[in-house]
Design an enzyme around this catalytic site. Structure first.
Site, short mmCIF file in Angstrom:
data_model
loop_
_atom_site.label_atom_id
_atom_site.label_comp_id
_atom_site.label_asym_id
_atom_site.label_seq_id
_atom_site.Cartn_x
_atom_site.Cartn_y
_atom_site.Cartn_z
N ASP A 1 3.87 -4.83 3.63
CA ASP A 1 5.32 -4.97 3.59
C ASP A 1 5.78 -6.33 4.11
O ASP A 1 6.65 -6.98 3.51
CB ASP A 1 6.00 -3.86 4.39
CG ASP A 1 5.38 -3.66 5.77
OD1 ASP A 1 4.36 -4.28 6.08
OD2 ASP A 1 5.94 -2.86 6.55
N HIS B 1 0.84 -1.19 0.00
CA HIS B 1 0.00 0.00 0.00
C HIS B 1 0.88 1.25 0.00
O HIS B 1 2.05 1.23 0.38
CB HIS B 1 -0.91 0.01 1.22
CG HIS B 1 -0.16 -0.13 2.52
ND1 HIS B 1 0.58 0.90 3.04
CD2 HIS B 1 -0.01 -1.17 3.35
CE1 HIS B 1 1.15 0.49 4.16
NE2 HIS B 1 0.81 -0.76 4.37
#
Length: 474
Positions: free
Chosen positions: A334, A77
């Site tokens: 991540d 994101h």
């Protein structure tokens, strides 16, 4: 008589007229200075705005004689506000400072007299940022529009293209804005957002596969590493001496440096950047390198096995070729991308990272792997024969817009890897079904790349979307 001087001048004149790229007299065609090695974004771990990976100097453009016929991207994101659960720590330290005996801030913290916290509404926590030059939704839209220029030839302007997002609101929003950037006014009819739940019961059929056997995952954070690196303690002592009555600790400093990185996701600048020294920022960045390496990356066999799920699925699609699909745009967190990078044998240090000293050069820098908006792109290329390589199918790995050649597989055009050898690299990773002890009732393989919807139901926000409330992002 042939005059070398006058003929030479004439030839130079002709050359100058035919190639406007000649430098002016006294100018160098190529600069001899590369002074951009120090950039604070490279020392803010995974919390700061996006930055391109430090390149090895290999051209990002498709090698001559090759054509990309299938592309895969796994993107984090975009830039965002901090999660509420972590922001509690920031606010606690900021309140500690405001409630101290210090009335007028001095020294490196003089800016604190006027500084205000950058989250003015609790509803913003965990959301993509929409303000400032580093805004997350702007990042996602820009990436989509850039990739339309780079990979637009793979779309026939008619086929509905699936976009895959894990089931977390900020990830979904990033996927949507990427799609709008890529498809433009065709987004509402030509893209099909597929939301993959982040529930553990998804097993391997997930962009966020959890490894049940990894009991370390949910308790492995940076706070177990900072105590071994003294610069943060030095910063605390400096602030305390400049402002008598303050009693900051190294743990407090860790929180303040983290909130500084997040401030850049919302504002154009952060005064905290200058409050800390180079040594302190380098140490802070390395603390997060350690955390990702050991908790979510190559330092964990369990997480590498989790990354093998996506790596193996993309390998199968590449072996099938364009008939299986030409574009696979995926979005997650991540801590779901670093396992994939490890499974692909990218950024895997020869030796484990030391936790008492900082290695130079650092073989594992998380800011080069998963900054906000970080993305791994895999290209399947069909190439003609060259003087150094045979005609065939090759794979290139591109991490944050830098080509990353495999150390033991770079015989193809543009230092790419033959598909067969790429497949062998994926096979070497620990297997998810063998390592992670996934319950037999859970899916054992990824299927949504083949079984996806082509409706536009989720392309835009329509009421509340159920997503996992337990944060998977550090």
């Amino acid at each position: 008589m042939f005059n070398l001087v006058t003929s030479g001048l004439a030839l130079a004149s002709v050359a100058s007229a035919s190639w406007s790229g000649l430098p002016k007299f006294g100018e160098k065609q190529f600069s001899q200075s590369f002074n951009d090695g120090y950039n604070l974004l490279k020392h803010m771990g995974s919390f700061a705005p996006y930055s391109d990976r430090a390149s090895y100097g290999v051209d990002r453009n498709t090698p001559e004689g090759c054509e990309v016929d299938q592309v895969h991207m796994l993107m984090r994101h975009g830039e965002r506000y901090p999660d509420a659960i972590f922001a509690e720590g920031y606010v606690e330290v900021l309140d500690k400072m405001r409630n101290s005996k210090v009335k007028t801030w001095k020294g490196d913290l003089a800016f604190f007299n006027d500084w205000t916290y950058y989250v003015d509404d609790a509803g913003l926590y965990s959301q993509e940022s929409t303000t400032g030059p580093y805004a997350g939704l702007l990042d996602a839209f820009t990436r989509g529009s850039e990739y339309r220029l780079r990979y637009g030839h793979l779309w026939d302007s008619e086929t509905v293209v699936p976009i895959f997002s894990s089931g977390y609101e900020r990830v979904i929003e990033t996927a949507r804005y990427f799609g709008q950037g890529f498809f433009g006014y065709n987004y509402s009819t030509s893209a099909a957002i597929n939301i993959i739940p982040e529930a553990a019961s998804q097993g391997a059929d997930s962009l966020t596969p959890s490894c049940t056997a990894d009991s370390n995952y949910y308790t492995c954070y940076a706070d177990r590493f900072y105590a071994t690196l003294p610069p943060l303690e030095v910063a605390a002592k400096r602030f305390n001496s400049q402002n008598p009555g303050l009693n900051l600790t190294a743990s407090d400093v860790l929180q303040l440096m983290e909130t500084a990185a997040f401030e850049l996701n919302v504002r154009a600048s952060t005064p905290w950047a200058d409050a800390f020294t180079l040594d302190e920022w380098v140490a802070y960045g390395y603390i997060w390198d350690l955390a990702y390496y050991y908790c979510f990356g190559a330092g964990s066999e369990y997480q590498t096995a989790a990354g093998q799920v996506y790596a193996n699925a993309t390998r199968v699609l590449m072996q099938s070729g364009p008939k299986a699909g030409k574009m696979f745009w995926s979005f997650a967190h991540d801590a779901d991308i670093t396992p994939v990078v490890a499974a692909l044998d990218i950024d895997v240090p020869e030796h484990k990272l030391p936790n008492s000293t900082i290695p130079f050069p650092n073989p594992y820098r998380v800011a080069d792997i998963v900054p906000m908006g970080g993305h791994l792109t895999l290209e399947r290329m069909t190439c003609n024969a060259t003087t150094v390589s045979k005609a065939g199918v090759y794979v290139r790995a591109i991490l944050n817009e830098a080509v990353v050649p495999y150390s033991k597989c770079q015989s193809g055009p543009g230092y790419s890897c033959p598909l067969a050898k790429f497949s062998a690299i994926v096979d070497k990773a620990p297997k998810y079904d063998e390592k992670c002890e996934t319950p037999s009732s859970y899916p054992q393989y990824l299927s949504f790349f083949w079984n996806y919807n082509t409706t536009n139901e989720y392309n835009y926000q329509s009421g509340d979307i159920a997503y996992q409330l337990t944060d998977t992002d550090v």
